[in-house]
Design an enzyme around this catalytic site. Structure first.
Site, mmCIF file in Angstrom:
data_model
loop_
_atom_site.group_PDB
_atom_site.id
_atom_site.type_symbol
_atom_site.label_atom_id
_atom_site.label_comp_id
_atom_site.label_asym_id
_atom_site.label_seq_id
_atom_site.Cartn_x
_atom_site.Cartn_y
_atom_site.Cartn_z
ATOM 1 N N CYS A 192 -31.476 -31.905 -73.862
ATOM 2 C CA CYS A 192 -32.179 -32.999 -73.600
ATOM 3 C C CYS A 192 -31.737 -33.396 -71.986
ATOM 4 O O CYS A 192 -30.723 -33.206 -71.535
ATOM 5 C CB CYS A 192 -31.675 -34.160 -74.413
ATOM 6 S SG CYS A 192 -32.432 -35.912 -73.982
ATOM 7 N N LEU A 193 -32.882 -33.831 -71.322
ATOM 8 C CA LEU A 193 -32.896 -34.185 -69.901
ATOM 9 C C LEU A 193 -31.711 -35.451 -69.809
ATOM 10 O O LEU A 193 -31.348 -35.611 -68.747
ATOM 11 C CB LEU A 193 -34.217 -34.537 -69.402
ATOM 12 C CG LEU A 193 -35.154 -33.209 -69.236
ATOM 13 C CD1 LEU A 193 -36.638 -33.643 -68.555
ATOM 14 C CD2 LEU A 193 -34.629 -32.041 -68.569
ATOM 15 N N GLN B 180 -36.818 -42.254 -71.163
ATOM 16 C CA GLN B 180 -36.004 -41.686 -70.249
ATOM 17 C C GLN B 180 -35.840 -42.097 -68.902
ATOM 18 O O GLN B 180 -35.204 -41.509 -68.057
ATOM 19 C CB GLN B 180 -36.221 -40.183 -70.541
ATOM 20 C CG GLN B 180 -35.834 -39.594 -72.016
ATOM 21 C CD GLN B 180 -36.012 -38.206 -72.167
ATOM 22 O OE1 GLN B 180 -37.023 -37.737 -72.359
ATOM 23 N NE2 GLN B 180 -35.061 -37.477 -71.800
ATOM 24 N N GLY C 292 -40.519 -31.722 -72.030
ATOM 25 C CA GLY C 292 -41.054 -32.914 -72.498
ATOM 26 C C GLY C 292 -40.242 -34.181 -72.071
ATOM 27 O O GLY C 292 -39.112 -33.711 -71.632
ATOM 28 N N HIS D 152 -38.603 -34.171 -81.060
ATOM 29 C CA HIS D 152 -37.670 -34.725 -80.226
ATOM 30 C C HIS D 152 -38.170 -35.574 -79.359
ATOM 31 O O HIS D 152 -37.383 -36.747 -79.341
ATOM 32 C CB HIS D 152 -37.379 -33.396 -78.899
ATOM 33 C CG HIS D 152 -36.358 -33.394 -78.186
ATOM 34 N ND1 HIS D 152 -35.008 -33.230 -78.185
ATOM 35 C CD2 HIS D 152 -36.384 -34.523 -76.955
ATOM 36 C CE1 HIS D 152 -34.361 -33.582 -77.075
ATOM 37 N NE2 HIS D 152 -35.227 -34.352 -76.392
ATOM 38 N N GLU D 153 -39.419 -35.767 -78.814
ATOM 39 C CA GLU D 153 -39.882 -36.897 -78.115
ATOM 40 C C GLU D 153 -40.177 -38.084 -78.805
ATOM 41 O O GLU D 153 -40.059 -38.980 -78.558
ATOM 42 C CB GLU D 153 -41.307 -36.330 -77.256
ATOM 43 C CG GLU D 153 -40.802 -35.185 -76.361
ATOM 44 C CD GLU D 153 -39.761 -35.371 -75.442
ATOM 45 O OE1 GLU D 153 -39.471 -36.525 -74.915
ATOM 46 O OE2 GLU D 153 -39.022 -34.265 -74.992
ATOM 47 N N HIS E 196 -36.978 -39.930 -79.416
ATOM 48 C CA HIS E 196 -36.957 -40.554 -78.235
ATOM 49 C C HIS E 196 -37.574 -42.076 -78.410
ATOM 50 O O HIS E 196 -36.747 -43.184 -78.207
ATOM 51 C CB HIS E 196 -37.107 -39.860 -76.962
ATOM 52 C CG HIS E 196 -36.099 -38.986 -76.321
ATOM 53 N ND1 HIS E 196 -34.883 -39.468 -75.807
ATOM 54 C CD2 HIS E 196 -36.363 -37.899 -75.889
ATOM 55 C CE1 HIS E 196 -34.261 -38.548 -75.395
ATOM 56 N NE2 HIS E 196 -34.941 -37.499 -75.382
#
Length: 193
Positions: free
Chosen positions: A104-105, A61, A56, A146-147, A150
């Protein structure tokens, strides 16, 4: 949350914003223009997510403060969920709260047991403005939550408490990542993953 790369995206890989970048802590704006630029953004987001082996990715991000996220994520039964959501809203969560591994990226290499509801429902629209409702369970529900976090200016680290939070933040500091000071911007990575 990582996954192997999947070919087929024609987008370009954009630099990933990391913990400490102010843009990750600010709520994103609603999308108002459903045009070719939005379609290119979604293509770039898929390309960036796949390059980083993610499941995701939220627009902020990659430094775009708009309410958009993409996903290519399995659920607990290994069913693949692939898509994008514009102007998403987390409208329902249900089921037990499960503490599961989450990463997380934008916080590369750091994972922690994070509490999330086992079911989630997100409503939004597609690239053409048509309504969409996405329901997820298990790992996919974790991804949806999670997304959405963000896009509201949050990270999974915000859900950690006690020793888990302390260990994750210590690992972030050791990796050269830390929450941003007012006015500061963390450098973006040219290569993600």
């Amino acid at each position: 949350m990582r996954r192997g790369t999947i070919p087929g995206s024609s987008g370009r890989v954009r630099p990933m914003r990391l913990l400490g970048d102010r843009g990750l802590a600010a709520p994103c704006e609603e999308v108002t223009a459903f045009d070719a630029e939005l379609a290119r953004l979604v293509e770039d987001m898929f390309a960036t997510m796949y390059a980083a082996s993610g499941v995701g990715l939220a627009a902020n991000q990659i430094g775009v403060p708009l309410r958009v996220f993409v996903y290519d994520c399995p659920d607990d039964e290994d069913r693949r969920h692939l898509g994008h959501i514009v102007n998403p809203r987390l409208v329902a969560t249900d089921g037990p709260v499960i503490r599961g591994p989450e990463g997380c990226l934008s916080v590369p290499g750091i994972e922690a047991g994070t509490p999330r509801f086992d079911e989630a429902v997100v409503e939004g629209v597609r690239l053409d403005g048509s309504p969409v409702t996405v329901r997820g369970t298990g790992f996919f529900a974790r991804c949806l939550q999670h997304e959405c976090d963000h896009l509201d200016g949050g990270l999974y680290l915000d859900h950690l408490t006690g020793a888990r939070r302390w260990r994750a933040l210590r690992a972030a500091r050791r990796a050269g990542l830390s929450p941003a000071e007012a006015g500061a911007e963390a450098p973006a990575l040219d290569r993600v993953g």
